[in-house]
Design a protein around this motif. Sequence first.
Motif, PDB file in Angstrom:
ATOM      1  N   ARG A  18      14.416 -32.542 -31.386  1.00 45.55           N
ATOM      2  CA  ARG A  18      15.219 -31.852 -31.555  1.00 45.55           C
ATOM      3  C   ARG A  18      15.851 -30.992 -30.051  1.00 45.55           C
ATOM      4  NH1 ARG A  18      11.606 -32.181 -34.378  1.00 45.55           N
ATOM      5  NH2 ARG A  18      10.625 -31.004 -35.772  1.00 45.55           N
ATOM      6  N   PHE A  19      15.591 -31.743 -29.212  1.00 41.05           N
ATOM      7  CA  PHE A  19      16.614 -31.685 -27.717  1.00 41.05           C
ATOM      8  C   PHE A  19      18.072 -32.343 -28.484  1.00 41.05           C
ATOM      9  CE2 PHE A  19      19.247 -32.799 -24.152  1.00 41.05           C
ATOM     10  CZ  PHE A  19      19.381 -31.951 -22.863  1.00 41.05           C
ATOM     11  N   ASP A  20      17.672 -33.669 -29.096  1.00 46.79           N
ATOM     12  CA  ASP A  20      19.368 -34.408 -29.426  1.00 46.79           C
ATOM     13  C   ASP A  20      20.086 -33.878 -30.226  1.00 46.79           C
ATOM     14  OD1 ASP A  20      18.122 -36.429 -26.955  1.00 46.79           O
ATOM     15  OD2 ASP A  20      17.248 -37.928 -29.090  1.00 46.79           O
ATOM     16  N   PHE A  21      19.276 -33.376 -31.440  1.00 42.92           N
ATOM     17  CA  PHE A  21      20.044 -32.749 -31.944  1.00 42.92           C
ATOM     18  C   PHE A  21      21.106 -31.540 -31.643  1.00 42.92           C
ATOM     19  CE2 PHE A  21      20.009 -29.393 -35.166  1.00 42.92           C
ATOM     20  CZ  PHE A  21      21.154 -30.116 -36.798  1.00 42.92           C
ATOM     21  N   LEU A  22      20.564 -30.843 -31.556  1.00 41.90           N
ATOM     22  CA  LEU A  22      20.479 -29.691 -30.558  1.00 41.90           C
ATOM     23  C   LEU A  22      21.540 -30.413 -29.239  1.00 41.90           C
ATOM     24  CD1 LEU A  22      19.198 -26.762 -30.198  1.00 41.90           C
ATOM     25  CD2 LEU A  22      20.817 -26.478 -31.260  1.00 41.90           C
ATOM     26  N   ALA A  28      24.062 -26.971 -23.931  1.00 44.85           N
ATOM     27  CA  ALA A  28      24.181 -26.052 -23.498  1.00 44.85           C
ATOM     28  C   ALA A  28      23.244 -25.591 -23.936  1.00 44.85           C
ATOM     29  CB  ALA A  28      25.273 -25.062 -22.834  1.00 44.85           C
ATOM     30  N   LEU A  29      23.602 -24.830 -25.403  1.00 43.29           N
ATOM     31  CA  LEU A  29      22.257 -24.230 -26.080  1.00 43.29           C
ATOM     32  C   LEU A  29      20.716 -25.423 -25.898  1.00 43.29           C
ATOM     33  CD1 LEU A  29      21.858 -22.668 -27.990  1.00 43.29           C
ATOM     34  CD2 LEU A  29      22.594 -23.936 -29.823  1.00 43.29           C
ATOM     35  N   ALA A  30      20.748 -26.485 -26.225  1.00 40.31           N
ATOM     36  CA  ALA A  30      20.165 -27.393 -25.683  1.00 40.31           C
ATOM     37  C   ALA A  30      18.651 -27.573 -24.529  1.00 40.31           C
ATOM     38  CB  ALA A  30      20.240 -29.409 -26.241  1.00 40.31           C
ATOM     39  N   GLN A  32      18.994 -25.056 -23.107  1.00 40.41           N
ATOM     40  CA  GLN A  32      18.485 -23.543 -22.950  1.00 40.41           C
ATOM     41  C   GLN A  32      17.288 -23.990 -24.436  1.00 40.41           C
ATOM     42  OE1 GLN A  32      21.270 -20.841 -24.329  1.00 40.41           O
ATOM     43  NE2 GLN A  32      22.671 -20.344 -22.453  1.00 40.41           N
ATOM     44  N   ALA A  33      17.264 -23.815 -25.248  1.00 35.66           N
ATOM     45  CA  ALA A  33      15.630 -24.343 -25.844  1.00 35.66           C
ATOM     46  C   ALA A  33      14.638 -25.113 -25.282  1.00 35.66           C
ATOM     47  CB  ALA A  33      16.497 -25.352 -27.878  1.00 35.66           C
ATOM     48  N   ARG A  34      15.441 -26.512 -24.501  1.00 36.73           N
ATOM     49  CA  ARG A  34      13.972 -26.784 -23.957  1.00 36.73           C
ATOM     50  C   ARG A  34      13.485 -25.289 -23.312  1.00 36.73           C
ATOM     51  NH1 ARG A  34      15.699 -32.229 -20.303  1.00 36.73           N
ATOM     52  NH2 ARG A  34      15.162 -32.879 -22.724  1.00 36.73           N
ATOM     53  N   ALA A  35      14.375 -25.265 -22.758  1.00 34.53           N
ATOM     54  CA  ALA A  35      13.746 -24.007 -21.408  1.00 34.53           C
ATOM     55  C   ALA A  35      13.056 -23.054 -22.271  1.00 34.53           C
ATOM     56  CB  ALA A  35      15.062 -23.080 -20.585  1.00 34.53           C
ATOM     57  N   ALA A  36      13.429 -22.406 -23.827  1.00 30.94           N
ATOM     58  CA  ALA A  36      12.704 -21.670 -23.951  1.00 30.94           C
ATOM     59  C   ALA A  36      11.113 -22.166 -24.504  1.00 30.94           C
ATOM     60  CB  ALA A  36      13.161 -21.524 -25.680  1.00 30.94           C
ATOM     61  N   ILE A  37      11.373 -23.672 -24.563  1.00 24.36           N
ATOM     62  CA  ILE A  37       9.485 -23.674 -25.193  1.00 24.36           C
ATOM     63  C   ILE A  37       9.470 -24.479 -23.565  1.00 24.36           C
ATOM     64  CG2 ILE A  37       8.553 -26.692 -26.664  1.00 24.36           C
ATOM     65  CD1 ILE A  37      11.929 -26.105 -28.261  1.00 24.36           C
ATOM     66  N   THR A  38       9.745 -24.197 -23.007  1.00 24.16           N
ATOM     67  CA  THR A  38       8.893 -25.307 -22.395  1.00 24.16           C
ATOM     68  C   THR A  38       7.920 -23.308 -21.201  1.00 24.16           C
ATOM     69  OG1 THR A  38      10.726 -27.081 -20.931  1.00 24.16           O
ATOM     70  CG2 THR A  38       9.060 -25.850 -19.486  1.00 24.16           C
ATOM     71  N   GLN A  39       8.920 -22.656 -21.285  1.00 20.90           N
ATOM     72  CA  GLN A  39       8.331 -21.426 -20.579  1.00 20.90           C
ATOM     73  C   GLN A  39       6.934 -21.083 -21.636  1.00 20.90           C
ATOM     74  OE1 GLN A  39      11.128 -17.980 -20.527  1.00 20.90           O
ATOM     75  NE2 GLN A  39      10.453 -16.685 -19.969  1.00 20.90           N
ATOM     76  N   ALA A  40       7.241 -21.168 -23.231  1.00 19.60           N
ATOM     77  CA  ALA A  40       6.491 -20.792 -24.258  1.00 19.60           C
ATOM     78  C   ALA A  40       5.364 -21.542 -23.890  1.00 19.60           C
ATOM     79  CB  ALA A  40       6.955 -20.448 -25.305  1.00 19.60           C
ATOM     80  N   SER A  41       5.207 -22.772 -23.645  1.00 22.34           N
ATOM     81  CA  SER A  41       4.201 -23.775 -23.479  1.00 22.34           C
ATOM     82  C   SER A  41       3.132 -22.857 -21.962  1.00 22.34           C
ATOM     83  CB  SER A  41       4.684 -25.102 -22.829  1.00 22.34           C
ATOM     84  OG  SER A  41       4.975 -25.543 -23.719  1.00 22.34           O
ATOM     85  N   ASP A  42       4.130 -22.729 -21.073  1.00 22.91           N
ATOM     86  CA  ASP A  42       3.137 -22.317 -19.769  1.00 22.91           C
ATOM     87  C   ASP A  42       2.615 -21.541 -20.348  1.00 22.91           C
ATOM     88  OD1 ASP A  42       4.798 -23.904 -18.022  1.00 22.91           O
ATOM     89  OD2 ASP A  42       6.922 -22.818 -17.784  1.00 22.91           O
ATOM     90  N   PHE A  43       2.694 -20.700 -21.042  1.00 23.05           N
ATOM     91  CA  PHE A  43       2.064 -18.923 -21.763  1.00 23.05           C
ATOM     92  C   PHE A  43       1.027 -19.743 -21.917  1.00 23.05           C
ATOM     93  CE2 PHE A  43       0.104 -16.515 -24.899  1.00 23.05           C
ATOM     94  CZ  PHE A  43       0.657 -15.569 -24.526  1.00 23.05           C
TER      95      PHE A  43
END
Length: 99
Positions: A18-22, A28-30, A32-43
């Motif tokens: 997913r990161f490579d695709f974006l 920058a968008l890739a 941001q997506a990685r950061a969103a997934i990491t933050q959610a995973s921390d939840f």
Amino acid sequence: MSHRLRLTRAAAEDLQRRFDFLAEQDLALAMQARAAITQASDFLITFPFACRKADRSRPWLREMVISFGHAGYVALYEIDDDETVTILAVRHQREDDRY
């Protein structure tokens, strides 16, 4: 109580794909997506039971919806025990439901 978070090899490959695709479109968008997934995973470390059950017959198998942009991602995970949560797969919400 905090849980330890693990990723299966398949989930790690999902995230990289997913990161490579974006990143091909917008690095920058890739990121941001990685950061969103990491933050959610921390939840999940603190609240693994907060997300919906993926299968009624397997109560430890759950799905977490991760908002990002107009859609987002869905992480399939399993609560292994009192200490461990394992992310099994990650897909985009617009992908086929099969993991």
